[in-house]
Design an enzyme around this catalytic site. Sequence first.
Site, short mmCIF file in Angstrom:
data_model
loop_
_atom_site.label_atom_id
_atom_site.label_comp_id
_atom_site.label_asym_id
_atom_site.label_seq_id
_atom_site.Cartn_x
_atom_site.Cartn_y
_atom_site.Cartn_z
N TRP A 1 -1.09 7.49 -1.98
CA TRP A 1 -2.35 7.05 -1.39
C TRP A 1 -3.51 7.41 -2.32
O TRP A 1 -4.52 6.71 -2.40
CB TRP A 1 -2.53 7.64 0.00
CG TRP A 1 -3.71 7.06 0.70
CD1 TRP A 1 -4.83 7.73 1.10
CD2 TRP A 1 -3.94 5.69 1.05
NE1 TRP A 1 -5.73 6.85 1.68
CE2 TRP A 1 -5.20 5.59 1.66
CE3 TRP A 1 -3.18 4.52 0.90
CZ2 TRP A 1 -5.74 4.41 2.12
CZ3 TRP A 1 -3.72 3.33 1.38
CH2 TRP A 1 -4.98 3.28 1.97
N TYR B 1 -11.37 10.94 2.75
CA TYR B 1 -10.85 9.79 3.49
C TYR B 1 -10.36 10.23 4.87
O TYR B 1 -10.67 9.62 5.89
CB TYR B 1 -9.73 9.13 2.70
CG TYR B 1 -9.00 8.04 3.44
CD1 TYR B 1 -9.61 6.83 3.71
CD2 TYR B 1 -7.69 8.24 3.87
CE1 TYR B 1 -8.94 5.83 4.40
CE2 TYR B 1 -7.01 7.25 4.55
CZ TYR B 1 -7.63 6.05 4.82
OH TYR B 1 -6.96 5.07 5.51
N GLU C 1 -2.80 -0.88 2.47
CA GLU C 1 -1.49 -0.30 2.84
C GLU C 1 -0.36 -1.05 2.14
O GLU C 1 0.62 -0.43 1.71
CB GLU C 1 -1.29 -0.32 4.34
CG GLU C 1 -2.20 0.61 5.12
CD GLU C 1 -2.05 2.09 4.81
OE1 GLU C 1 -1.04 2.50 4.20
OE2 GLU C 1 -2.96 2.85 5.18
#
Length: 191
Positions: free
Chosen positions: A48, A18, A40
Site C-alpha cells: 500500500w 492515510y 485497490e
Amino acid sequence: MSKLRCQWCLGNSLCENYHDKEWGVPIYDEQKLFESLTLEIFQAGLSWTTILQKRKNFYNSFDQFDYVKIAEYNSEKLNSLKKNSGIIRNKLKIEATINNAKAFINIQNIHGSFAKFIWGFVDGKPITNGFKTLKETPTYTPLSEKISKTLKKEGFKFLGPTIIYAFMQATGIVNDHLVGCFRYNEILEIY
C-alpha cells in the site's frame, strides 16, 4: 502521548496519515469510490506504501479519477499511461480501469448511483467487526465474494474478493479499525 493505531500502518508516516484521516471513513462520493476501487486494484500484489507514494501521479494521470473521462480514453491515452513511470505500468490494470469506468457508469444508470448500489449490500450502514489484533482480520469474507461476483457480472475486471474486501475497509463499508485504535470509536460515532 502517542495515539494507538492499527498495526498495519505503524512506522510509516504515509500509511499513518492515510490511516488517521481516510481509511475506514464511510465514503458516498462517486468519484472517491471510483478512486478507491481503482487504487485497490493497482495495489494488488504490491504494498500500500507504493500506491500512496504514487497516489498524486495516479490522480493527475487519470484525470482526477473522473470516470466519465476515463471511460472515453482512446488507444493513444492507453499507450501514454502504459509508458507513465509515475504510476504502476501494468497493462491489464490500466485497461481494467478504463473498462471499470464504463461499468461504473452503467451501474449509475441502472441504480441511480454507485454509492447506493455498493452501500445497498450492507443496508447503508458499516459493518463493525471489533477485531483486537491484525491476525483476526480476514483478507476476504463471504460478503466480499458476493460483491466481487456481482461486480464481475456487471462488467468489472481485475477484481476479486480480496481486492473488494480491501475496498470495503478503505471506504468504511466495514469498520476494521482494531478495538484499541483511536479511530475505532470515532468511526462508530459517525453512526
